[in-house]
Design a protein around this motif. Structure first.
Motif, PDB file in Angstrom:
ATOM      1  N   THR A   1       0.843  -1.203   0.000  1.00  0.00           N
ATOM      2  CA  THR A   1       0.000   0.000   0.000  1.00  0.00           C
ATOM      3  C   THR A   1       0.873   1.244   0.000  1.00  0.00           C
ATOM      4  O   THR A   1       1.780   1.369   0.820  1.00  0.00           O
ATOM      5  CB  THR A   1      -0.916   0.041   1.236  1.00  0.00           C
ATOM      6  N   LEU A   2       0.591   2.139  -0.932  1.00  0.00           N
ATOM      7  CA  LEU A   2       1.271   3.430  -1.012  1.00  0.00           C
ATOM      8  C   LEU A   2       0.316   4.542  -0.624  1.00  0.00           C
ATOM      9  O   LEU A   2      -0.856   4.507  -0.997  1.00  0.00           O
ATOM     10  CB  LEU A   2       1.707   3.701  -2.454  1.00  0.00           C
ATOM     11  N   LEU A   3       0.806   5.515   0.109  1.00  0.00           N
ATOM     12  CA  LEU A   3       0.064   6.732   0.361  1.00  0.00           C
ATOM     13  C   LEU A   3       0.719   7.838  -0.460  1.00  0.00           C
ATOM     14  O   LEU A   3       1.912   7.785  -0.743  1.00  0.00           O
ATOM     15  CB  LEU A   3       0.086   7.108   1.831  1.00  0.00           C
ATOM     16  N   PHE A   4      -0.058   8.834  -0.851  1.00  0.00           N
ATOM     17  CA  PHE A   4       0.487   9.919  -1.652  1.00  0.00           C
ATOM     18  C   PHE A   4      -0.431  11.121  -1.568  1.00  0.00           C
ATOM     19  O   PHE A   4      -1.546  11.045  -1.064  1.00  0.00           O
ATOM     20  CB  PHE A   4       0.673   9.492  -3.111  1.00  0.00           C
ATOM     21  N   GLN A   5       0.058  12.226  -2.091  1.00  0.00           N
ATOM     22  CA  GLN A   5      -0.723  13.455  -2.174  1.00  0.00           C
ATOM     23  C   GLN A   5      -1.194  13.606  -3.611  1.00  0.00           C
ATOM     24  O   GLN A   5      -0.460  13.297  -4.542  1.00  0.00           O
ATOM     25  CB  GLN A   5       0.186  14.605  -1.797  1.00  0.00           C
ATOM     26  N   ILE A   6      -2.421  14.045  -3.803  1.00  0.00           N
ATOM     27  CA  ILE A   6      -2.953  14.258  -5.146  1.00  0.00           C
ATOM     28  C   ILE A   6      -3.582  15.637  -5.231  1.00  0.00           C
ATOM     29  O   ILE A   6      -4.241  16.082  -4.296  1.00  0.00           O
ATOM     30  CB  ILE A   6      -3.979  13.176  -5.547  1.00  0.00           C
ATOM     31  N   TYR A   7      -3.330  16.291  -6.323  1.00  0.00           N
ATOM     32  CA  TYR A   7      -3.997  17.560  -6.613  1.00  0.00           C
ATOM     33  C   TYR A   7      -5.028  17.255  -7.687  1.00  0.00           C
ATOM     34  O   TYR A   7      -4.752  17.331  -8.873  1.00  0.00           O
ATOM     35  CB  TYR A   7      -2.995  18.610  -7.084  1.00  0.00           C
ATOM     36  N   ALA A   8      -6.208  16.868  -7.272  1.00  0.00           N
ATOM     37  CA  ALA A   8      -7.250  16.415  -8.190  1.00  0.00           C
ATOM     38  C   ALA A   8      -8.062  17.593  -8.712  1.00  0.00           C
ATOM     39  O   ALA A   8      -8.327  18.546  -7.983  1.00  0.00           O
ATOM     40  CB  ALA A   8      -8.171  15.413  -7.501  1.00  0.00           C
TER      41      ALA A   8
ATOM     42  N   GLY B   1      -5.729  22.283   1.273  1.00  0.00           N
ATOM     43  CA  GLY B   1      -4.411  21.809   0.882  1.00  0.00           C
ATOM     44  C   GLY B   1      -3.820  20.914   1.947  1.00  0.00           C
ATOM     45  O   GLY B   1      -3.547  21.352   3.053  1.00  0.00           O
ATOM     46  N   GLU B   2      -3.662  19.650   1.631  1.00  0.00           N
ATOM     47  CA  GLU B   2      -3.089  18.664   2.561  1.00  0.00           C
ATOM     48  C   GLU B   2      -1.768  18.202   1.936  1.00  0.00           C
ATOM     49  O   GLU B   2      -1.751  17.714   0.803  1.00  0.00           O
ATOM     50  CB  GLU B   2      -4.041  17.486   2.761  1.00  0.00           C
ATOM     51  N   TRP B   3      -0.667  18.370   2.664  1.00  0.00           N
ATOM     52  CA  TRP B   3       0.662  18.186   2.094  1.00  0.00           C
ATOM     53  C   TRP B   3       1.536  17.248   2.923  1.00  0.00           C
ATOM     54  O   TRP B   3       1.371  17.137   4.126  1.00  0.00           O
ATOM     55  CB  TRP B   3       1.382  19.532   2.026  1.00  0.00           C
ATOM     56  N   TYR B   4       2.516  16.643   2.279  1.00  0.00           N
ATOM     57  CA  TYR B   4       3.638  15.916   2.891  1.00  0.00           C
ATOM     58  C   TYR B   4       3.217  14.857   3.914  1.00  0.00           C
ATOM     59  O   TYR B   4       3.667  14.878   5.062  1.00  0.00           O
ATOM     60  CB  TYR B   4       4.634  16.892   3.526  1.00  0.00           C
ATOM     61  N   PRO B   5       2.372  13.917   3.548  1.00  0.00           N
ATOM     62  CA  PRO B   5       1.949  12.892   4.509  1.00  0.00           C
ATOM     63  C   PRO B   5       3.103  11.973   4.908  1.00  0.00           C
ATOM     64  O   PRO B   5       3.953  11.637   4.086  1.00  0.00           O
ATOM     65  CB  PRO B   5       0.880  12.122   3.739  1.00  0.00           C
TER      66      PRO B   5
ATOM     67  N   LEU C   1      -0.807   9.006  11.307  1.00  0.00           N
ATOM     68  CA  LEU C   1      -0.519   9.753  10.094  1.00  0.00           C
ATOM     69  C   LEU C   1      -0.283  11.204  10.481  1.00  0.00           C
ATOM     70  O   LEU C   1      -1.017  11.762  11.299  1.00  0.00           O
ATOM     71  CB  LEU C   1      -1.700   9.666   9.121  1.00  0.00           C
ATOM     72  N   MET C   2       0.760  11.810   9.918  1.00  0.00           N
ATOM     73  CA  MET C   2       1.059  13.214  10.147  1.00  0.00           C
ATOM     74  C   MET C   2       1.085  13.904   8.788  1.00  0.00           C
ATOM     75  O   MET C   2       1.522  13.317   7.796  1.00  0.00           O
ATOM     76  CB  MET C   2       2.415  13.379  10.814  1.00  0.00           C
ATOM     77  N   TRP C   3       0.602  15.142   8.700  1.00  0.00           N
ATOM     78  CA  TRP C   3       0.646  15.884   7.457  1.00  0.00           C
ATOM     79  C   TRP C   3       0.566  17.374   7.743  1.00  0.00           C
ATOM     80  O   TRP C   3       0.228  17.796   8.840  1.00  0.00           O
ATOM     81  CB  TRP C   3      -0.467  15.445   6.501  1.00  0.00           C
ATOM     82  N   ASN C   4       0.878  18.172   6.738  1.00  0.00           N
ATOM     83  CA  ASN C   4       0.776  19.619   6.809  1.00  0.00           C
ATOM     84  C   ASN C   4      -0.527  20.009   6.129  1.00  0.00           C
ATOM     85  O   ASN C   4      -0.784  19.594   5.005  1.00  0.00           O
ATOM     86  CB  ASN C   4       1.980  20.249   6.100  1.00  0.00           C
ATOM     87  N   SER C   5      -1.340  20.815   6.805  1.00  0.00           N
ATOM     88  CA  SER C   5      -2.617  21.236   6.250  1.00  0.00           C
ATOM     89  C   SER C   5      -2.706  22.753   6.208  1.00  0.00           C
ATOM     90  O   SER C   5      -2.321  23.427   7.157  1.00  0.00           O
ATOM     91  CB  SER C   5      -3.776  20.699   7.090  1.00  0.00           C
ATOM     92  N   GLU C   6      -3.239  23.268   5.101  1.00  0.00           N
ATOM     93  CA  GLU C   6      -3.445  24.707   4.949  1.00  0.00           C
ATOM     94  C   GLU C   6      -4.894  25.101   5.244  1.00  0.00           C
ATOM     95  O   GLU C   6      -5.338  26.175   4.853  1.00  0.00           O
ATOM     96  CB  GLU C   6      -3.045  25.137   3.533  1.00  0.00           C
ATOM     97  N   ARG C   7      -5.633  24.275   5.955  1.00  0.00           N
ATOM     98  CA  ARG C   7      -7.050  24.568   6.191  1.00  0.00           C
ATOM     99  C   ARG C   7      -7.282  25.814   7.027  1.00  0.00           C
ATOM    100  O   ARG C   7      -8.307  26.461   6.898  1.00  0.00           O
ATOM    101  CB  ARG C   7      -7.767  23.361   6.790  1.00  0.00           C
ATOM    102  N   TYR C   8      -6.354  26.152   7.945  1.00  0.00           N
ATOM    103  CA  TYR C   8      -6.527  27.327   8.785  1.00  0.00           C
ATOM    104  C   TYR C   8      -5.539  28.438   8.484  1.00  0.00           C
ATOM    105  O   TYR C   8      -5.732  29.558   8.937  1.00  0.00           O
ATOM    106  CB  TYR C   8      -6.385  26.954  10.269  1.00  0.00           C
ATOM    107  N   SER C   9      -4.479  28.131   7.776  1.00  0.00           N
ATOM    108  CA  SER C   9      -3.421  29.106   7.533  1.00  0.00           C
ATOM    109  C   SER C   9      -2.701  28.774   6.228  1.00  0.00           C
ATOM    110  O   SER C   9      -2.417  27.603   5.973  1.00  0.00           O
ATOM    111  CB  SER C   9      -2.416  29.056   8.690  1.00  0.00           C
ATOM    112  N   PRO C  10      -2.383  29.793   5.417  1.00  0.00           N
ATOM    113  CA  PRO C  10      -1.638  29.514   4.192  1.00  0.00           C
ATOM    114  C   PRO C  10      -0.219  29.020   4.479  1.00  0.00           C
ATOM    115  O   PRO C  10       0.410  28.424   3.621  1.00  0.00           O
ATOM    116  CB  PRO C  10      -1.619  30.859   3.462  1.00  0.00           C
ATOM    117  N   ASN C  11       0.271  29.231   5.712  1.00  0.00           N
ATOM    118  CA  ASN C  11       1.576  28.702   6.102  1.00  0.00           C
ATOM    119  C   ASN C  11       1.498  27.229   6.449  1.00  0.00           C
ATOM    120  O   ASN C  11       2.512  26.552   6.490  1.00  0.00           O
ATOM    121  CB  ASN C  11       2.144  29.464   7.305  1.00  0.00           C
ATOM    122  N   GLY C  12       0.323  26.749   6.743  1.00  0.00           N
ATOM    123  CA  GLY C  12       0.126  25.353   7.090  1.00  0.00           C
ATOM    124  C   GLY C  12       0.328  25.070   8.563  1.00  0.00           C
ATOM    125  O   GLY C  12       1.023  25.794   9.269  1.00  0.00           O
TER     126      GLY C  12
END
Length: 181
Positions: A95-102, A129-133, A142-153
């Motif tokens: 199983t691979l996890l990845f980020q997609i810009y759909a 924007g969910e980044w770098y899982p 699972l840890m990731w960077n999210s831009e949901r509250y801030s453009p800095n993530g």
């Protein structure tokens, strides 16, 4: 122990390996072995496969190859559908996890693909924007960077229980509300 990395020369990228014991770097592959520029290599947990992204102009797809390389061993594991997929990493040997810009999403989401069935599953839907899982060493978080509250993530964590949607109620922001990269 061997590292895999991307080396760019002008507009061409290549996947190289570095033997940590000897310090010897070696070209592993480049186009035309795959139909575009390969980058973002990621070893499988058992070290017998390498996932990577191939840029073919309009989209980026995830490919896998056995290691050591075998003739005709390269295979695309995500559909050639015009979507952009980045930052593959392994949740298990199959199983691979990845980020997609759909297309249509407000930003990248995080998905999983089962390499046996080819089934792609949304794990973390885009909330801007969910980044770098990444997974914890024991595979439970699972840890990731999210831009949901801030453009800095902000850094978020959630329990990981396999290739299934993780409800928003289980997402926990662990960085200050001001944003942190």
């Amino acid at each position: 122990r061997t590292l895999a990395f991307t080396r760019s020369v002008g507009s061409v990228s290549e996947i190289w390996t570095l033997d940590l014991a000897t310090g010897q770097a070696s070209l592993l592959f480049a186009a035309p072995s795959v139909p575009g520029n390969p980058f973002y290599p990621a070893w499988s947990p058992d070290g017998n496969q390498l996932a990577f992204v191939v840029n073919e102009g309009e989209d980026d797809d995830i490919w896998v190859t056995p290691y050591p390389l075998v003739a005709d061993g390269f295979r695309r594991v995500t559909p050639d559908d015009g979507q952009t997929r980045w930052f593959p990493f392994w949740a298990s040997n199959d199983t691979l996890l990845f980020q997609i810009y759909a297309t249509g999403d407000p930003g990248p989401s995080i998905r999983a693909i089962d390499l046996t069935s080819g089934t792609e599953t949304v794990i973390i839907p885009s909330r801007g924007g969910e980044w770098y899982p990444r997974l914890s060493p024991d595979g439970s978080t699972l840890m990731w960077n999210s831009e949901r509250y801030s453009p800095n993530g902000d850094i978020f964590v959630a329990p990981y229980r396999g290739a299934a949607l993780i409800p928003d109620s289980e997402h926990r922001r662990i960085t200050p509300a001001s944003g942190y990269n």
